[in-house]
Design an enzyme around this catalytic site. Sequence first.
Site, PDB file in Angstrom:
ATOM      1  CE  LYS A  74      -3.662   2.153   2.804  1.00 10.30           C
ATOM      2  NZ  LYS A  74      -4.541   1.990   3.987  1.00 10.30           N
ATOM      3  CB  SER A 150      -7.074   4.670   3.144  1.00  8.85           C
ATOM      4  OG  SER A 150      -6.336   3.930   4.124  1.00  8.85           O
ATOM      5  CB  SER A 174      -7.975   2.058   6.167  1.00 12.37           C
ATOM      6  OG  SER A 174      -8.426   3.384   6.239  1.00 12.37           O
TER       7      SER A 174
END
Length: 475
Positions: A74, A150, A174
């Site tokens: 990520k 996210s 997230s």
Amino acid sequence: MAFPEYAQFDGLGLAELVARKQVTPSELADEAIARIARHNPILNAVVRPLYEHGRARAAAPGDGPFRGVPFLLKDILGNLAGVPTQSGSRFLADLPAPQDDTLVVRFHAAGLVPLGKTNVPEFGLLPTTESALYGPARNPWNPAHSTGGSSGGSAAAVAAGIVPLAHANDGGGSIRIPASCCGLVGLKPSRGRNPLGPTIGDIMSGLIAEHVVSRSVRDTAALLDCTAGPEPGDPYMVVPPARPFVEEARSAPGRLRIAFATHDPSGKVLHPECVAAIEATAALCAELGHTVEAAAPALDQALISQAFLALWCGGLAMQVDAVSMMTGRAVRAAAFEPLTWGLYEQGKQVTASQYLLAVAMLQMQGRIVGQFHAAHDVFLTTTLGAPPLALGVIDIHEPDPTRALIPVLDYVPFTPLSNATGQPAISLPLHWTADGLPVGLHFSARLGDEATLLRLAGQLEQARPWRDRHPAIWD
């Protein structure tokens, strides 16, 4: 050698093929790269290819249980030496990481082969993955809808079969929100289970947890075995597991006491699809022999929202100011999205006493939750208050956070609580809407008790398997 069956396997399944010499790590990397090329023009899941690094790792992968398995990092945390971690922001452009994060070292040791970095909203602030820098990530089930955030780029890539699992982190949902939106398994571990080192000890008073999104419970459990455990200097520690998490995932959970709620903490009834999902899952749990009842902790939703926002905005301001301090870059509105700038300015107004009061208020709510779990092993809701949002519902160009975040208030009623309390929580893909969008079911347990969640998740995966259910954009 082409390997067209690639996406049919989870991570451990691919590693088993490598161990049997039926396929090589380099061939698996080529399969993942081919799928990035095929799907990324639509999904916009991978924002920084790392093919050279990945192919070098594939040539000599670690010897862990995921040896040779393609993976994605990520674009928030997950630092890889020499590679920028931009967090979806122009403000962090061209700042290569000085060293690998501890978690990345453990990913490599597990045998994973990172091939790129995934799309995020700016600074991971939103429950959708839309940014001015990268553009929106699109949901493989319906590209007009959000992937969640996210960790939305990671979730889109896993759901589409590009990789079997991908790095994710969770400061207010997230990991679990993208898992829900994309039909995946998303476990937020207990506070202190995975480290944030080697330099960071804590972000936002313990809100942030690291792990992955995946397509199988066993992958989620087995990788936690590879990454869990403290390192010197960690500010939090949690009780070590009694046995490997992967063993828990294939063990019977026994008779659990499961509470469920079809309303949010303020008493508002959830979207009808969410109510249907909870009621069906509660009935399934009862059929499996668990004691199930309608019950919920008596929480003050307004207080939780107010306190959480103080920590969230204050934490954003700290991160931005830290980058400025370390690089000498001036903090100017033009370097940020208008909504991010509005949240930064709000964070600059949070005083030290207000911040500490917010921590205390969340800890008080944590006491209530802890007492609730004395009588209930698991608390069941949906992960979100509604099915995945359409893209564009949250306006990142609106500088007033109060106005911009109106759609979030009812959409994310549950996930931040587990970040505040430090409890483990997992989202499982057990429901789809009539028009084919996933709705994740959210299970939380006592602090340090990932074992109960993984045993129950393994049982539910067997009872209502999702392995062969794929989105329109797949493989």
